[in-house]
Design a protein around this motif. Sequence first.
Motif, PDB file in Angstrom:
ATOM      1  N   ALA A   1       0.823  -1.212   0.000  1.00 54.88           N
ATOM      2  CA  ALA A   1       0.000   0.000   0.000  1.00 54.88           C
ATOM      3  C   ALA A   1       0.854   1.258   0.000  1.00 54.88           C
ATOM      4  O   ALA A   1       0.522   2.252  -0.661  1.00 54.88           O
ATOM      5  N   SER A   2       1.977   1.240   0.724  1.00 53.61           N
ATOM      6  CA  SER A   2       2.869   2.401   0.740  1.00 53.61           C
ATOM      7  C   SER A   2       3.465   2.659  -0.632  1.00 53.61           C
ATOM      8  O   SER A   2       3.605   3.804  -1.067  1.00 53.61           O
ATOM      9  N   ALA A   3       3.842   1.596  -1.327  1.00 51.48           N
ATOM     10  CA  ALA A   3       4.369   1.758  -2.685  1.00 51.48           C
ATOM     11  C   ALA A   3       3.309   2.359  -3.599  1.00 51.48           C
ATOM     12  O   ALA A   3       3.605   3.209  -4.452  1.00 51.48           O
TER      13      ALA A   3
ATOM     14  N   LEU B   1      -5.055  -5.208   2.079  1.00 49.59           N
ATOM     15  CA  LEU B   1      -4.487  -3.861   2.166  1.00 49.59           C
ATOM     16  C   LEU B   1      -5.548  -2.758   2.198  1.00 49.59           C
ATOM     17  O   LEU B   1      -5.223  -1.584   2.355  1.00 49.59           O
ATOM     18  N   HIS B   2      -6.821  -3.151   2.090  1.00 52.14           N
ATOM     19  CA  HIS B   2      -7.913  -2.180   2.261  1.00 52.14           C
ATOM     20  C   HIS B   2      -8.256  -1.934   3.727  1.00 52.14           C
ATOM     21  O   HIS B   2      -9.082  -1.069   4.043  1.00 52.14           O
TER      22      HIS B   2
ATOM     23  N   PRO C   1      -7.683  12.201   0.904  1.00 52.29           N
ATOM     24  CA  PRO C   1      -8.333  11.099   1.626  1.00 52.29           C
ATOM     25  C   PRO C   1      -9.342  10.324   0.785  1.00 52.29           C
ATOM     26  O   PRO C   1      -9.484   9.109   0.960  1.00 52.29           O
ATOM     27  N   ASP C   2     -10.047  11.010  -0.120  1.00 51.35           N
ATOM     28  CA  ASP C   2     -11.045  10.311  -0.920  1.00 51.35           C
ATOM     29  C   ASP C   2     -10.436   9.620  -2.144  1.00 51.35           C
ATOM     30  O   ASP C   2     -11.168   9.063  -2.975  1.00 51.35           O
ATOM     31  N   GLU C   3      -9.093   9.650  -2.263  1.00 58.34           N
ATOM     32  CA  GLU C   3      -8.418   9.000  -3.396  1.00 58.34           C
ATOM     33  C   GLU C   3      -7.594   7.790  -2.954  1.00 58.34           C
ATOM     34  O   GLU C   3      -6.784   7.276  -3.723  1.00 58.34           O
ATOM     35  N   VAL C   4      -7.834   7.330  -1.745  1.00 57.71           N
ATOM     36  CA  VAL C   4      -7.064   6.202  -1.220  1.00 57.71           C
ATOM     37  C   VAL C   4      -7.223   4.959  -2.089  1.00 57.71           C
ATOM     38  O   VAL C   4      -6.272   4.202  -2.307  1.00 57.71           O
ATOM     39  N   GLN C   5      -8.416   4.754  -2.618  1.00 61.87           N
ATOM     40  CA  GLN C   5      -8.639   3.559  -3.431  1.00 61.87           C
ATOM     41  C   GLN C   5      -7.743   3.544  -4.663  1.00 61.87           C
ATOM     42  O   GLN C   5      -7.278   2.474  -5.089  1.00 61.87           O
TER      43      GLN C   5
ATOM     44  N   TYR D   1      -2.846   1.075  -7.603  1.00 60.00           N
ATOM     45  CA  TYR D   1      -1.433   1.106  -7.982  1.00 60.00           C
ATOM     46  C   TYR D   1      -0.649   0.024  -7.235  1.00 60.00           C
ATOM     47  O   TYR D   1       0.241  -0.621  -7.806  1.00 60.00           O
ATOM     48  N   ALA D   2      -0.963  -0.169  -5.957  1.00 56.54           N
ATOM     49  CA  ALA D   2      -0.288  -1.212  -5.179  1.00 56.54           C
ATOM     50  C   ALA D   2      -0.529  -2.591  -5.782  1.00 56.54           C
ATOM     51  O   ALA D   2       0.391  -3.417  -5.890  1.00 56.54           O
ATOM     52  N   ILE D   3      -1.761  -2.844  -6.194  1.00 51.02           N
ATOM     53  CA  ILE D   3      -2.093  -4.133  -6.799  1.00 51.02           C
ATOM     54  C   ILE D   3      -1.369  -4.301  -8.131  1.00 51.02           C
ATOM     55  O   ILE D   3      -0.879  -5.385  -8.471  1.00 51.02           O
ATOM     56  N   ALA D   4      -1.271  -3.215  -8.895  1.00 48.63           N
ATOM     57  CA  ALA D   4      -0.544  -3.275 -10.170  1.00 48.63           C
ATOM     58  C   ALA D   4       0.925  -3.640  -9.946  1.00 48.63           C
ATOM     59  O   ALA D   4       1.516  -4.398 -10.735  1.00 48.63           O
ATOM     60  N   LEU D   5       1.524  -3.131  -8.858  1.00 41.21           N
ATOM     61  CA  LEU D   5       2.915  -3.467  -8.560  1.00 41.21           C
ATOM     62  C   LEU D   5       3.056  -4.933  -8.152  1.00 41.21           C
ATOM     63  O   LEU D   5       4.077  -5.566  -8.441  1.00 41.21           O
TER      64      LEU D   5
END
Length: 499
Positions: free
Chosen positions: A139-141, A425-426, A156-160, A165-169
Amino acid sequence: MTEVQPARTYPLGVSRPPLELGDLPTPEEAFGVRRIGPRELCAYVVGPSLIALGISIGSGEWLLGPQAVGQFGFTGVGWVILVSAVLQTFYNVECARYVVATGEVPVLGWGRVPPGAAFWVPFSAFVVIFAFIAGGWAASAGQGVFALVNGRVAAPDEVQATRWYAIALLVLVFVITAAARKISRALELSNWVMVGTILIVLLVVDLVVVPWSVWWEGISGLVTPAAPPAGITATQLGALAGFTALASGLNWYVMGHYRDKGYGMGHRTGYITGLRGGRRDVRAVGVTFPDDERNTTLWRRWYRLLMVDMWGVFFVGAMLGMLLPTVLMSHAVALSGRQPTAATVPTFVADTLRPQYGTGMFYLLLLMGVLILFSTQLGIFEAMVRVVTDAAPASKRLRGLIENDPRRFYYPFMITLLVVIAFVLHLAVPVALIQFSANMSNFGALIYPFLLMYLNSRLPRAARPRPWHYVILVLNFLFFGFFFVNFVADFVGDPLVTF
């Protein structure tokens, strides 16, 4: 008719079959070179330490260390970093000692300790998965990539969006391992590029930006004994201790790369190939060497190479990896008058230095953050899959199902784990997830130093540790074990020790 002589064996522990006996290879034979000089040392010998270092420089050095220093300063925090790094490097050497001497990865080695493989192998695989599946490193990446793409920190409303991006990595990690001929080698080369770039760029940025007074404060803080600063929580301090350098009591989950690299008896037991590498069996049972003069001499050579890889590369890199981001964070805090929080620490320095040093500095530091956190993501995600894959040969039934081809388990399990982590990670902000993982790493220090003592004391005499090595393992138990117990007490009520 010539009578066939049975293979010589070396019984070690319980439950698992005895090790076969064979001669140690020479380093030149193992690495396919005529001699081991400085060039060969860098090109062929160094490697497992870089994979460990790639993991190390992410969660602890880029997130937890800078957050602690940004909030509380160096005094009372720095010595925890230094002691943790020294103890973990000693511990890594002892984990790798078993791998180099037997060609068996630690998760299978634990199965030789009473009560045996039926308990220790699944338990150890579960502990690693439980500790790291929280996915804070992923999630940090994702936060860093979002900022790099959009030129700003996520609202805050763009966390998803950061989670996507984390899943893509995570998918990118799958692609890297699938495209490799030899997975360990692909990880080494990736970390040569990423870790080398990170340390060089951060050093240059720090020399240009950070005042010498802050440098001195950081360096002196590492060696100045002092009580932890008032207000730091047991969870924060335990996480810092656990994820400085690597993962404290669970570091063994990365040391199996010495087998795949071909160190010592790892040359005799095989490695996991990528989809392009063709099938290659990995021995389910290790091999060790007889106690004779030739093998004793060769062991000393292998042990010196191990010490170079661990102390010369891993320890030095881990200390630089902690010092450079923390002094930069300290300077950013002084400039902004603000402190990093668990939510803002992944992009805090880049966002803070942007007004004074320009957009170029902002994007450069975001890129470094992405490289740092992706190197951690690459190492942790692959190592979780590797540990469970390496544990599979302990089951005869599972070994038959995959037909002794580790890839038949490795890649389906990687896909399954990717889906699970994408969900997990959610559940919380990234740094909170990482603090949980770091404290669970300290849990390993309550157990595995004693398992190592059991195993390493039964190796061939030349490979056995000296008495003071056991003292260091006990210190690992005491130091990291204290932080875990304090974390648990804090989690369920009040910590045993408050600061």
